[in-house]
Every structure is written in structure tokens, then in C-alpha cells.
Design an enzyme around this catalytic site. Structure first.
Site, PDB file in Angstrom:
ATOM      1  N   ASP A 181      -0.892   3.872   1.569  1.00  0.00           N
ATOM      2  CA  ASP A 181       0.462   4.371   1.815  1.00  0.00           C
ATOM      3  C   ASP A 181       0.792   4.168   3.290  1.00  0.00           C
ATOM      4  O   ASP A 181      -0.083   3.879   4.116  1.00  0.00           O
ATOM      5  CB  ASP A 181       0.621   5.840   1.414  1.00  0.00           C
ATOM      6  CG  ASP A 181      -0.431   6.742   2.048  1.00  0.00           C
ATOM      7  OD1 ASP A 181      -0.745   6.543   3.243  1.00  0.00           O
ATOM      8  OD2 ASP A 181      -0.939   7.638   1.362  1.00  0.00           O
ATOM      9  N   LYS A 204       4.028   3.168  -1.504  1.00  0.00           N
ATOM     10  CA  LYS A 204       4.151   3.910  -2.760  1.00  0.00           C
ATOM     11  C   LYS A 204       5.320   4.871  -2.702  1.00  0.00           C
ATOM     12  O   LYS A 204       5.615   5.460  -1.659  1.00  0.00           O
ATOM     13  CB  LYS A 204       2.864   4.652  -3.107  1.00  0.00           C
ATOM     14  CG  LYS A 204       2.524   5.826  -2.196  1.00  0.00           C
ATOM     15  CD  LYS A 204       1.229   6.485  -2.622  1.00  0.00           C
ATOM     16  CE  LYS A 204       0.871   7.643  -1.687  1.00  0.00           C
ATOM     17  NZ  LYS A 204      -0.414   8.256  -2.025  1.00  0.00           N
TER      18      LYS A 204
END
Length: 336
Positions: A181, A204
Site C-alpha cells: 500500500d 489498494k
């Protein structure tokens, strides 16, 4: 300057094997036996926690080894009650060695009317008689500022760097470090720089906690061996989906390096049936039998780095020297 007293270790029930391993490593470094303090940490019938220390600790430099992992509330209360017992027994200084710091994910208010639990826990620890905290890979670096006592935050990345350079020797030019992420980019970049590899990011979009709605890859991973780097693996949903996305984008194989193996619920089953060739975790949280038995989960020890950090704190020498994988190569000699 070396202390007149000896460093003394006491362990709760959260991860006694790690505490025993730390004691063994300290014994090896010092050339004399370092054991765990003779004490009992038990429950009354109504599950209240009771602590009794059987040895004299007056004027001693004490180290409580206790991650606040599942069950987080029980393990946190054990830590606080052990600290109170040592304070009332006139210990000179008490350091909490918290390999995994629970409640770290609640480090800010993300919505209205929500708590900052990490700050609350920091307050409890600071008020319990603990004068210093030693931990590893806090979920958010700013948590160090939540404490009113000194905090030493160790990093697993130097240990991971040693492992990667051993496991992927001769093919590091085909390795790409991946952040699962955007928030973990700094951690992934730091490891990529250590081993001289490329960096990619999986972006994400999370609909709600525990679920990942959409993922896209930023960077070229075609034909690469991808190493996903994160600070913890809880239900493994993010890791497994990230592995799928990387394979779809042409990655040759995918491995993961995560510091804290929380491994809740379906995590082990997901990893076993995923496209992840291996998942490397540390023993900051005591691994369960399913975790130990999983074919594609490997555990690297943290006892060497924690033992040296405790000795450095006791001696009043630098802990930041342990941030270098060159320094750790001597401490982990024979393992890699």
C-alpha cells in the site's frame, strides 16, 4: 559505562519461548548465565491476573519481555501488573521489551467519535512504573511520541536484508521489493535501498476494515521475483490479493516479508492456498502450531537483535548501531 548490577529478565505468558531465547543469547554474549527471573504470572479463578516475584530485585536493572499480542488485553494487563510489582519491589529501572506493540493500528482519529487507543496504551505503560520501552517495527513511527518515556524502535529490515541476500544470492538483479500500500512505501524503499533492488507499489482501495476492494500495480514487475514487505500479517487478505495482482502483471514469483505474524482467523489457510511461494515472519508473536507447520511460512528469529539491544541499553551504549545489516551480520553469524 557498565552498571554494577546485572541485567535481569522477567517474562509474562505472551511469548515465553522468545524470552528464553533472548536469555540464552545474552548468556552467550556475556559468557555467564543469564536466566529469567523466578516469578509466577497466573490467574485467579475469575481470570484476574496475579504476579509474584520470588527473587530480590532491589536496585536491579529489570527488563520485562512481553509482546501485547492476542489476547491483547490479557497480555497488556500482565505487562502493567509486572511493572507495578517491580516498582513496589524497589527495582532501579524497568524497561518494557514489547516485541509486538498491540493497539498500534489505532494511532489517529480516522473518523468522528473514535479513540486513539495507541496513545491510551502509551499512557498506561508510562504511568505503570516503566521507564523505557524497547519494541520492533511500530505500525506508525509517530507512536514513539505518544510515550512520556524513551522509546527504542528496532527494525526488522536489517534482518530481512541478511535473509534476502542469502536466499536470493546471485539473482538480486531480478528482485523487486513491493509495498502492499502507499502507506508502507517508506518501509519498502528502505529495504530496497539496503539490497540494491527496484521498488514497486500496489495501490489498494479499501472499502472497510479487513476487506480490499481494488488493487493496481505501480511499477514494472514483469519477469521479476517480487518481495512484498509489510509490518504485519493479520488475516493475510491483503498479502494474498497483492500476490495475485503481481502474478497477473507478469511477476515470475512472489514472496512476502512481514515483521509481525498476527495470523488471525483464515490467515494460514489463505497463505497455504495462495500464489505466495513463501511468507517470512519473525517470532515477535509466538507462532501457533498451524503457523509452524505451514509449508510456505518461514520464521526468522529476533532473539539475537533483542538480546544485543538489551545489553546496549544496560551498558548505556548505542541502540541505533543495530539499524545496520552490516552490524547484524556478526550477531546473526552462522545463520546466514
Amino acid at each position: 559505562m557498565p552498571q554494577a548490577s546485572e541485567p535481569k529478565l522477567i517474562s509474562g505468558n505472551a511469548n515465553r519461548p522468545l524470552a528464553e531465547a533472548i536469555a540464552r543469547r545474552m548468556s552467550m554474549h556475556r559468557g555467564q548465565s543469564v536466566g529469567l527471573l523466578d516469578a509466577r504470572v497466573e490467574r485467579f479463578n475469575d481470570m484476574e491476573i496475579f504476579v509474584e516475584v520470588y527473587e530480590n530485585v532491589r536496585g536491579e536493572d529489570m527488563f520485562i519481555i512481553q509482546p501485547t499480542s492476542n489476547p491483547a488485553n490479557d497480555n497488556l494487563m500482565e505487562l502493567l501488573i509486572m511493572a507495578d510489582a517491580l516498582k513496589r519491589s524497589s527495582a532501579a529501572r524497568t524497561t518494557a521489551v514489547i516485541p509486538y506493540f498491540g493497539y498500534a493500528r489505532q494511532d489517529r482519529r480516522t473518523k468522528a467519535r473514535t479513540p486513539i487507543s495507541a496513545k491510551l496504551v502509551a499512557n498506561l505503560i508510562s504511568q505503570s512504573g516503566i521507564e523505557r520501552v524497547l519494541t520492533m517495527d511500530l505500525h506508525a513511527a509517530q507512536i514513539q511520541g505518544f510515550f512520556d518515556v524513551p522509546v527504542d524502535n528496532l527494525y526488522a529490515s536489517p534482518v530481512f536484508a541478511l535473509d534476502i541476500m542469502h536466499q536470493f544470492k546471485g539473482r538480486l538483479d531480478k528482485v523487486t521489493v513491493v509495498s502492499p500500500d502507499v502507506g508502507g512505501v517508506a518501509r519498502a524503499r528502505e529495504l530496497a535501498q539496503r539490497i540494491g533492488c527496484a521498488l514497486a507499489i500496489v495501490d489498494k482501495r479499501r472499502e472497510k476494515a479487513g476487506e480490499v476492494a481494488e488493487m493496481t500495480v505501480i511499477g514494472d514487475v514483469k519477469g521479476q521475483t517480487c518481495l512484498i514487505v509489510d509490518d504485519m500479517c493479520d488475516t493475510a487478505g491483503t498479502l494474498c490479493k497483492a500476490a495475485d495482482v503481481l502474478i497477473e502483471n507478469g511477476a515470475k514469483e512472489v514472496h512476502a516479508y512481514t515483521t509481525h505474524g498476527v495470523m488471525s482467523g483464515p490467515a494460514v489457510g489463505r497463505i497455504t492456498n495462495s500464489q505466495l511461494k513463501s511468507v517470512v515472519i519473525t517470532d515477535t508473536i509466538q507462532p501457533t502450531k498451524p503457523v509452524r507447520d505451514a509449508a510456505n511460512i518461514r520464521i526468522v528469529p529476533t532473539a539475537p537483535i533483542f538480546a544485543q539491544a538489551i545489553l546496549n541499553i544496560w551498558n548505556g551504549t548505542s541502540v541505533s548501531s543495530l539499524f545496520s545489516h552490516e552490524t547484524l551480520s556478526a550477531i546473526y553469524e552462522g545463520m546466514y
